[in-house]
Scaffold this motif. Structure first.
Motif, mmCIF file in Angstrom:
data_model
loop_
_atom_site.group_PDB
_atom_site.id
_atom_site.type_symbol
_atom_site.label_atom_id
_atom_site.label_comp_id
_atom_site.label_asym_id
_atom_site.label_seq_id
_atom_site.Cartn_x
_atom_site.Cartn_y
_atom_site.Cartn_z
ATOM 1 N N ASN A 1 4.059 48.551 28.094
ATOM 2 C CA ASN A 1 5.113 49.190 28.872
ATOM 3 C C ASN A 1 4.599 49.765 30.198
ATOM 4 O O ASN A 1 5.363 49.891 31.149
ATOM 5 N N LYS B 1 10.390 44.597 19.259
ATOM 6 C CA LYS B 1 11.439 45.536 19.626
ATOM 7 C C LYS B 1 10.874 46.703 20.427
ATOM 8 O O LYS B 1 9.660 46.882 20.506
ATOM 9 N N SER B 2 11.769 47.514 20.931
ATOM 10 C CA SER B 2 11.349 48.673 21.711
ATOM 11 C C SER B 2 10.566 49.675 20.863
ATOM 12 O O SER B 2 9.731 50.412 21.398
ATOM 13 N N THR C 1 10.355 49.734 28.653
ATOM 14 C CA THR C 1 10.113 50.181 27.294
ATOM 15 C C THR C 1 11.312 49.959 26.373
ATOM 16 O O THR C 1 11.146 49.831 25.159
ATOM 17 N N VAL C 2 12.525 49.916 26.892
ATOM 18 C CA VAL C 2 13.695 49.809 26.031
ATOM 19 C C VAL C 2 14.034 48.375 25.644
ATOM 20 O O VAL C 2 14.886 48.134 24.792
ATOM 21 N N TYR C 3 13.350 47.411 26.258
ATOM 22 C CA TYR C 3 13.729 46.017 26.050
ATOM 23 C C TYR C 3 13.091 45.397 24.808
ATOM 24 O O TYR C 3 11.937 45.649 24.472
#
Length: 124
Positions: free
Chosen positions: A75, A54-55, A32-34
């Motif tokens: 995600n 983006k995330s 999820t943060v990538y």
């Protein structure tokens, strides 16, 4: 070790559609943060960043595909998709997904850990 595997390419006629997928594994942090993106490269041409997400879900598109392609990030199963509609012969290329590092998402220097690619061929 990060692994990105693209799939979904093929041969279509102009005006057709394809949906590309990119499965990610071996990530150090939750997917999820990538910041993830797609780029392509046609024979004899430079790599072209075409879409990124983006995330926080913010999407970016190259002018050449805006309104025709849609990027999405899933995600729950670590996958990235690219829905391509109204394909044109000039979309013919090898398509790659990659991690995007930095804010210049459309620059090749921002792409990391790309996969082997999937070929898209559009005939007129």
């Amino acid at each position: 070790q990060v692994q990105l595997v693209e799939s979904g390419g093929g041969s279509v006629q102009a005006g057709g559609s394809l949906r590309l997928s990119c499965a990610a594994s071996g990530l150090r942090y939750p997917y999820t943060v990538y910041f993830m993106g797609w780029f392509r490269q046609a024979p004899g041409k430079e790599r072209e960043g075409i879409a990124a997400i983006k995330s926080d879900g913010t999407e970016f598109y190259a002018d050449s595909v805006k309104g025709r392609f849609t990027i999405s990030k899933h995600n729950a199963n670590n996958t990235l998709s690219l829905q391509m509609n109204n394909l044109k012969p000039e979309d013919t290329a090898m398509y790659y997904c990659a991690k995007v590092v930095g804010m210049q998402w459309d620059k090749s220097t921002s792409w990391y850990d790309r996969g082997q690619g999937t070929q898209v061929t559009v005939s007129s």
